[in-house]
Design a protein around this motif. Sequence first.
Motif, PDB file in Angstrom:
ATOM      1  N   ALA A  28       0.822  -1.216   0.000  1.00 17.12           N
ATOM      2  CA  ALA A  28       0.000   0.000   0.000  1.00 17.12           C
ATOM      3  C   ALA A  28       0.854   1.264   0.000  1.00 17.12           C
ATOM      4  CB  ALA A  28      -0.929   0.005   1.212  1.00 17.12           C
ATOM      5  N   ALA A  29       1.937   1.264   0.790  1.00 19.21           N
ATOM      6  CA  ALA A  29       2.738   2.475   0.959  1.00 19.21           C
ATOM      7  C   ALA A  29       3.786   2.652  -0.129  1.00 19.21           C
ATOM      8  CB  ALA A  29       3.427   2.455   2.327  1.00 19.21           C
ATOM      9  N   LEU A  30       4.230   1.544  -0.725  1.00 19.87           N
ATOM     10  CA  LEU A  30       5.370   1.592  -1.646  1.00 19.87           C
ATOM     11  C   LEU A  30       5.056   0.863  -2.950  1.00 19.87           C
ATOM     12  CD1 LEU A  30       7.966   0.750   1.125  1.00 19.87           C
ATOM     13  CD2 LEU A  30       7.661   2.981   0.038  1.00 19.87           C
ATOM     14  N   PRO A  31       4.009   1.274  -3.641  1.00 20.95           N
ATOM     15  CA  PRO A  31       3.597   0.529  -4.841  1.00 20.95           C
ATOM     16  C   PRO A  31       4.635   0.528  -5.958  1.00 20.95           C
ATOM     17  CG  PRO A  31       2.416   2.610  -4.710  1.00 20.95           C
ATOM     18  CD  PRO A  31       3.160   2.440  -3.407  1.00 20.95           C
ATOM     19  N   THR A  32       5.555   1.489  -5.958  1.00 21.67           N
ATOM     20  CA  THR A  32       6.557   1.552  -7.029  1.00 21.67           C
ATOM     21  C   THR A  32       7.847   0.826  -6.674  1.00 21.67           C
ATOM     22  OG1 THR A  32       7.499   3.630  -6.205  1.00 21.67           O
ATOM     23  CG2 THR A  32       5.665   3.805  -7.779  1.00 21.67           C
ATOM     24  N   VAL A  33       7.962   0.349  -5.430  1.00 27.32           N
ATOM     25  CA  VAL A  33       9.184  -0.327  -4.989  1.00 27.32           C
ATOM     26  C   VAL A  33       9.035  -1.828  -5.222  1.00 27.32           C
ATOM     27  CG1 VAL A  33      10.713  -0.800  -3.040  1.00 27.32           C
ATOM     28  CG2 VAL A  33       9.671   1.466  -3.289  1.00 27.32           C
ATOM     29  N   VAL A  34       9.999  -2.399  -5.910  1.00 27.81           N
ATOM     30  CA  VAL A  34       9.975  -3.828  -6.192  1.00 27.81           C
ATOM     31  C   VAL A  34      10.418  -4.593  -4.953  1.00 27.81           C
ATOM     32  CG1 VAL A  34      10.986  -5.659  -7.615  1.00 27.81           C
ATOM     33  CG2 VAL A  34      10.436  -3.426  -8.627  1.00 27.81           C
ATOM     34  N   ARG A  35       9.595  -5.523  -4.509  1.00 22.65           N
ATOM     35  CA  ARG A  35       9.976  -6.381  -3.379  1.00 22.65           C
ATOM     36  C   ARG A  35      10.862  -7.503  -3.904  1.00 22.65           C
ATOM     37  NH1 ARG A  35       6.398  -9.445  -0.928  1.00 22.65           N
ATOM     38  NH2 ARG A  35       4.504  -8.915  -2.037  1.00 22.65           N
ATOM     39  N   PRO A  36      12.052  -7.691  -3.311  1.00 23.73           N
ATOM     40  CA  PRO A  36      12.989  -8.697  -3.812  1.00 23.73           C
ATOM     41  C   PRO A  36      12.671 -10.120  -3.367  1.00 23.73           C
ATOM     42  CG  PRO A  36      13.960  -7.521  -1.988  1.00 23.73           C
ATOM     43  CD  PRO A  36      12.641  -6.865  -2.266  1.00 23.73           C
ATOM     44  N   HIS A  37      11.657 -10.282  -2.504  1.00 20.44           N
ATOM     45  CA  HIS A  37      11.328 -11.610  -1.980  1.00 20.44           C
ATOM     46  C   HIS A  37       9.851 -11.904  -2.178  1.00 20.44           C
ATOM     47  CE1 HIS A  37      15.267 -11.911  -0.160  1.00 20.44           C
ATOM     48  NE2 HIS A  37      15.111 -10.689   0.293  1.00 20.44           N
ATOM     49  N   THR A  38       9.533 -13.173  -2.355  1.00 16.69           N
ATOM     50  CA  THR A  38       8.141 -13.595  -2.483  1.00 16.69           C
ATOM     51  C   THR A  38       7.433 -13.456  -1.140  1.00 16.69           C
ATOM     52  OG1 THR A  38       8.556 -15.894  -1.886  1.00 16.69           O
ATOM     53  CG2 THR A  38       8.817 -15.303  -4.237  1.00 16.69           C
ATOM     54  N   ASP A  39       6.119 -13.507  -1.184  1.00 18.09           N
ATOM     55  CA  ASP A  39       5.351 -13.463   0.058  1.00 18.09           C
ATOM     56  C   ASP A  39       5.780 -14.585   1.000  1.00 18.09           C
ATOM     57  OD1 ASP A  39       4.010 -11.399  -1.213  1.00 18.09           O
ATOM     58  OD2 ASP A  39       2.031 -12.356  -1.134  1.00 18.09           O
ATOM     59  N   ASP A  40       5.957 -15.786   0.466  1.00 15.03           N
ATOM     60  CA  ASP A  40       6.353 -16.915   1.310  1.00 15.03           C
ATOM     61  C   ASP A  40       7.743 -16.728   1.905  1.00 15.03           C
ATOM     62  OD1 ASP A  40       3.935 -18.248   1.072  1.00 15.03           O
ATOM     63  OD2 ASP A  40       4.626 -19.521  -0.585  1.00 15.03           O
ATOM     64  N   GLU A  41       8.672 -16.140   1.135  1.00 13.78           N
ATOM     65  CA  GLU A  41      10.007 -15.864   1.679  1.00 13.78           C
ATOM     66  C   GLU A  41       9.934 -14.841   2.809  1.00 13.78           C
ATOM     67  OE1 GLU A  41      12.788 -16.710  -2.259  1.00 13.78           O
ATOM     68  OE2 GLU A  41      11.908 -14.726  -1.995  1.00 13.78           O
ATOM     69  N   VAL A  42       9.086 -13.838   2.657  1.00 15.85           N
ATOM     70  CA  VAL A  42       8.899 -12.840   3.718  1.00 15.85           C
ATOM     71  C   VAL A  42       8.334 -13.517   4.965  1.00 15.85           C
ATOM     72  CG1 VAL A  42       7.554 -10.816   4.412  1.00 15.85           C
ATOM     73  CG2 VAL A  42       8.671 -10.871   2.162  1.00 15.85           C
ATOM     74  N   ARG A  43       7.318 -14.340   4.764  1.00 13.73           N
ATOM     75  CA  ARG A  43       6.712 -15.030   5.918  1.00 13.73           C
ATOM     76  C   ARG A  43       7.727 -15.925   6.624  1.00 13.73           C
ATOM     77  NH1 ARG A  43       2.201 -15.608   2.008  1.00 13.73           N
ATOM     78  NH2 ARG A  43       0.650 -14.066   2.649  1.00 13.73           N
ATOM     79  N   ASP A  44       8.540 -16.653   5.851  1.00  8.86           N
ATOM     80  CA  ASP A  44       9.566 -17.519   6.446  1.00  8.86           C
ATOM     81  C   ASP A  44      10.590 -16.700   7.226  1.00  8.86           C
ATOM     82  OD1 ASP A  44       8.301 -19.684   5.237  1.00  8.86           O
ATOM     83  OD2 ASP A  44       9.838 -19.941   3.671  1.00  8.86           O
ATOM     84  N   HIS A  45      11.027 -15.581   6.661  1.00  7.00           N
ATOM     85  CA  HIS A  45      12.024 -14.733   7.322  1.00  7.00           C
ATOM     86  C   HIS A  45      11.477 -14.174   8.646  1.00  7.00           C
ATOM     87  CE1 HIS A  45      15.422 -12.011   7.708  1.00  7.00           C
ATOM     88  NE2 HIS A  45      14.577 -11.026   7.893  1.00  7.00           N
ATOM     89  N   ILE A  46      10.256 -13.708   8.618  1.00 12.52           N
ATOM     90  CA  ILE A  46       9.680 -13.161   9.858  1.00 12.52           C
ATOM     91  C   ILE A  46       9.509 -14.272  10.892  1.00 12.52           C
ATOM     92  CG2 ILE A  46       7.591 -12.114  10.835  1.00 12.52           C
ATOM     93  CD1 ILE A  46       7.603 -10.226   8.379  1.00 12.52           C
ATOM     94  N   ARG A  47       9.097 -15.461  10.456  1.00 10.67           N
ATOM     95  CA  ARG A  47       8.917 -16.593  11.373  1.00 10.67           C
ATOM     96  C   ARG A  47      10.252 -17.102  11.921  1.00 10.67           C
ATOM     97  NH1 ARG A  47       7.337 -21.038   8.057  1.00 10.67           N
ATOM     98  NH2 ARG A  47       9.583 -21.391   7.958  1.00 10.67           N
ATOM     99  N   ASP A  48      11.265 -17.228  11.045  1.00 12.81           N
ATOM    100  CA  ASP A  48      12.510 -17.900  11.422  1.00 12.81           C
ATOM    101  C   ASP A  48      13.590 -16.973  11.956  1.00 12.81           C
ATOM    102  OD1 ASP A  48      11.251 -20.197  10.484  1.00 12.81           O
ATOM    103  OD2 ASP A  48      12.255 -20.116   8.531  1.00 12.81           O
TER     104      ASP A  48
END
Length: 151
Positions: A28-48
């Motif tokens: 929502a805040a950064l629609p022009t910024v490319v996220r370098p990780h998939t949603d699942d990679e983000v979830r894994d990083h936050i969890r692990d």
Amino acid sequence: MTEAVALRRAVAADARAAADVYLRSFDAALPTVVRPHTDDEVRDHIRDVVVPLRETWVAEAAGAGVVGLMVLDGESLSQLYLDPEWRGRGIGDRFVALAKERRPRGLSLWTFQVNEPAHRFYERHGFLAAESTDGSGNEEREPDVRYVWRP
């Protein structure tokens, strides 16, 4: 409205909801910024990594669950994300106050140059821009700004 929102340390069971807040907020805040990780990679990083190894806090709203995420890593305010529907209710202000309480000697943080609302928010809380980069040092390759707060 923020009376019904509690700030508390994150536990392992919060990781998925915290990651989802991050993903919704970033998009929502950064629609022009490319996220370098998939949603699942983000979830894994936050969890692990984030929840077990960093000082991670969540904002939990009665009836809505986790609506905010703040992460302190040393003197760095490394993450502060709110669910887009919960912005403008003082939760970010409460997170910054908590961060200052937890790090009374000072804080630093990075935000993207395109994120003007974040610049205004942090400047309102006494942070000063200390350095700007071309983005070559971050995963997104997006120009950024380092802010610092000293008491």
